[in-house]
Design a protein around this motif. Structure first.
Motif, short mmCIF file in Angstrom:
data_model
loop_
_atom_site.label_atom_id
_atom_site.label_comp_id
_atom_site.label_asym_id
_atom_site.label_seq_id
_atom_site.Cartn_x
_atom_site.Cartn_y
_atom_site.Cartn_z
N GLU A 10 36.12 35.44 32.50
CA GLU A 10 37.09 36.25 33.20
C GLU A 10 37.20 37.87 32.29
OE1 GLU A 10 41.34 35.18 34.69
OE2 GLU A 10 41.16 35.25 32.49
N VAL A 11 37.14 38.64 33.01
CA VAL A 11 37.40 40.13 32.24
C VAL A 11 38.62 40.67 32.48
CG1 VAL A 11 36.07 42.36 32.49
CG2 VAL A 11 34.68 40.26 32.50
N THR A 12 39.35 41.09 31.83
CA THR A 12 40.53 41.76 31.71
C THR A 12 40.29 43.22 31.21
OG1 THR A 12 41.88 40.03 31.41
CG2 THR A 12 43.13 42.09 30.90
N LEU A 13 40.45 44.35 32.08
CA LEU A 13 40.22 45.51 31.64
C LEU A 13 41.82 46.16 30.92
CD1 LEU A 13 38.80 48.32 31.39
CD2 LEU A 13 39.25 48.61 33.83
N ASP A 43 38.54 41.19 36.73
CA ASP A 43 39.31 40.37 37.33
C ASP A 43 40.98 40.45 37.33
OD1 ASP A 43 37.14 38.14 37.84
OD2 ASP A 43 36.93 38.27 35.86
N ARG A 44 40.96 41.16 36.09
CA ARG A 44 42.52 41.55 35.88
C ARG A 44 42.65 43.02 35.03
NH1 ARG A 44 43.95 37.03 33.63
NH2 ARG A 44 44.89 36.11 35.38
N VAL A 45 43.59 43.65 35.34
CA VAL A 45 43.71 44.85 34.97
C VAL A 45 45.17 45.00 34.36
CG1 VAL A 45 43.97 47.57 35.63
CG2 VAL A 45 42.20 46.21 36.65
N VAL A 46 45.20 45.85 32.92
CA VAL A 46 46.27 46.08 32.50
C VAL A 46 46.54 47.61 32.19
CG1 VAL A 46 47.64 45.67 30.23
CG2 VAL A 46 46.43 44.05 31.26
N ALA A 99 42.43 48.36 46.51
CA ALA A 99 43.01 47.30 47.35
C ALA A 99 42.91 45.69 46.89
CB ALA A 99 42.76 47.31 48.87
N GLU A 100 41.73 45.64 46.33
CA GLU A 100 41.41 44.13 45.96
C GLU A 100 42.51 43.59 44.77
OE1 GLU A 100 37.75 46.32 44.37
OE2 GLU A 100 39.23 46.42 46.03
N GLU A 111 45.94 41.62 39.47
CA GLU A 111 45.18 40.63 39.34
C GLU A 111 44.26 40.81 40.56
OE1 GLU A 111 45.21 35.86 38.94
OE2 GLU A 111 46.93 36.92 38.78
N ARG A 112 42.81 40.40 40.51
CA ARG A 112 41.99 40.45 41.67
C ARG A 112 42.42 39.43 42.61
NH1 ARG A 112 37.13 42.77 43.05
NH2 ARG A 112 37.03 43.47 40.96
N ARG A 113 42.76 39.98 44.02
CA ARG A 113 43.00 38.97 45.03
C ARG A 113 42.00 37.92 45.28
NH1 ARG A 113 47.48 41.36 47.86
NH2 ARG A 113 47.59 43.80 47.51
N THR A 114 42.52 36.74 45.73
CA THR A 114 41.61 35.80 46.21
C THR A 114 41.63 35.48 47.51
OG1 THR A 114 43.03 33.95 45.43
CG2 THR A 114 41.26 34.51 44.06
N PHE A 115 40.82 35.77 48.35
CA PHE A 115 40.82 35.95 49.87
C PHE A 115 40.44 34.61 50.73
CE2 PHE A 115 40.51 40.47 48.76
CZ PHE A 115 41.67 40.99 49.32
#
Length: 359
Positions: free
Chosen positions: A146-149, A309-312, A336-337, A355-359
């Motif tokens: 999992e990648v957090t930026l 996957d996640r942005v801070v 938008a994701e 956080e990246r949405r899971t559709f």
């Protein structure tokens, strides 16, 4: 279950290839529920949380309820299945949160319990329970960490000043939160440009958590980093790796200094490291989560390849001005994701998570 999830968070980043799972054994003899056993997956991944909690509870586990943040394992590895351990302990009820996508476990742990006559309540607070285990779940389902930026940006949307070296954008409280974020990740990555400009340490420097500094990874295709930078000088104290192409001339000197070299493939037609291949390699080495703290180019590359996957975003109160380096991402142009999550006011700085949405 909420208390069990909070318990599981204590060992995030410490449990190797296993998730940090929490378990509480609770019994009620007529005077209200009492916790008689507590367990968290041990550092390194063994013993599992259920085993630890059952050992603490002893005979008090008979007829009790076990709250577990992940479906109990059902396969024989270095230890017997936790589902079998719960059956042998004589618990009457198991309340589980998240399901385990591991094909050796998925549904089988619950089946073992039900076949033994144990009442099973699945999927309680499942989404909340997945958060501390998100790296493990990403490695299983996406075959990569999992990648957090994480980016620190000024009030005018800059992440640094051109030719000005490191710029202190955020204050002490936000910086402490960043160090806590590092402690929860197994690896941290920056580009060679950041090392050249800032000479960062990339360690966790919170009192008592210094030993939880992540593996430090530098994207440096041609290995142009100098041997005198902090990362190389301290490589024997804090694990450090350089992602390179082929065997650069300086490879032997970096290995002699204690650095690991990760041989990577190049993106077709370029001299840039193929990030998806690097992440595959990190997953194969057992890394479940990666914190990217690189500069604009590195951040943009991860975003363009859909690997975040996640942005801070941490916005400071300062203004850098026209000579600043523009952030590749700001709250106003978040894709938008990604959906907005937690916000923290940390002194003068605003910490935003997406956080990246899971559709």
């Amino acid at each position: 279950m909420a208390a069990t999830i909070r318990l599981s968070e204590r060992h995030v980043g410490l449990t190797g290839t296993n998730p940090s799972v929490g378990t509480l054994i609770v019994r009620d003899d007529g005077n209200g529920p009492v916790i008689v056993g507590r367990g968290i997956t041990a550092p390194g991944g063994r013993p599992h949380a259920e085993t630890i909690a059952l050992a603490e509870a002893g005979d008090l586990a008979i007829g009790a309820t076990a709250y577990v943040t992940l479906e109990p394992c059902a396969h024989h590895g270095r230890t017997p299945p936790c589902a079998d351990a719960l059956v042998r302990a004589g618990v009457a009820r198991v309340v589980a949160a998240a399901g385990d996508p591991d094909p050796r476990v998925s549904g089988r742990g619950h089946a073992i319990l039900r076949d033994a006559g144990i009442d099973v309540v699945p999927h309680l607070l499942a989404e909340e329970a997945r958060q501390p285990m998100s790296g493990y779940l990403a490695r299983l389902t996406k075959k990569r960490p999992e990648v957090t930026l994480k980016l620190a940006l000024s009030r005018d949307g800059m992440i640094g000043r051109r030719g000005g070296g490191q710029v202190a954008i955020t204050g002490a409280i936000a910086n402490a939160q960043t160090h806590l974020l590092r402690a929860r990740h197994g690896a941290i990555l920056v580009g060679a440009g950041t090392v050249l400009a800032d000479d960062p340490a990339l360690t966790c420097r919170l009192p008592g958590l210094e030993d939880r500094s992540p593996l430090r990874i530098v994207l440096d295709a041609g290995l142009r980093t100098k041997l005198t930078v902090q990362l190389v000088r301290t490589a024997r104290e804090t694990p450090t790796a350089f992602a390179v192409l082929g065997q650069p001339p300086a490879a032997a000197a970096f290995r002699a200094a204690g650095c690991d070299l990760v041989a990577c493939e190049a993106e077709p037609g370029t001299e840039r490291i193929a990030l998806d291949e690097l992440l595959d390699d990190l997953a194969a080495r057992g890394h479940s989560n990666l914190l990217v703290e690189g500069g604009a180019e590195t951040a943009r590359s991860f975003l363009e390849h859909g690997l975040v996957d996640r942005v801070v975003l941490v916005t400071g109160d300062m203004v850098i001005g026209p000579d600043g380096i523009a952030s590749p991402l700001t709250p106003s142009d978040m894709p938008a994701e990604f959906r907005a999550g937690r916000q923290l006011q940390l002194g003068p700085d605003l910490w935003r998570e997406y956080e990246r949405r899971t559709f």
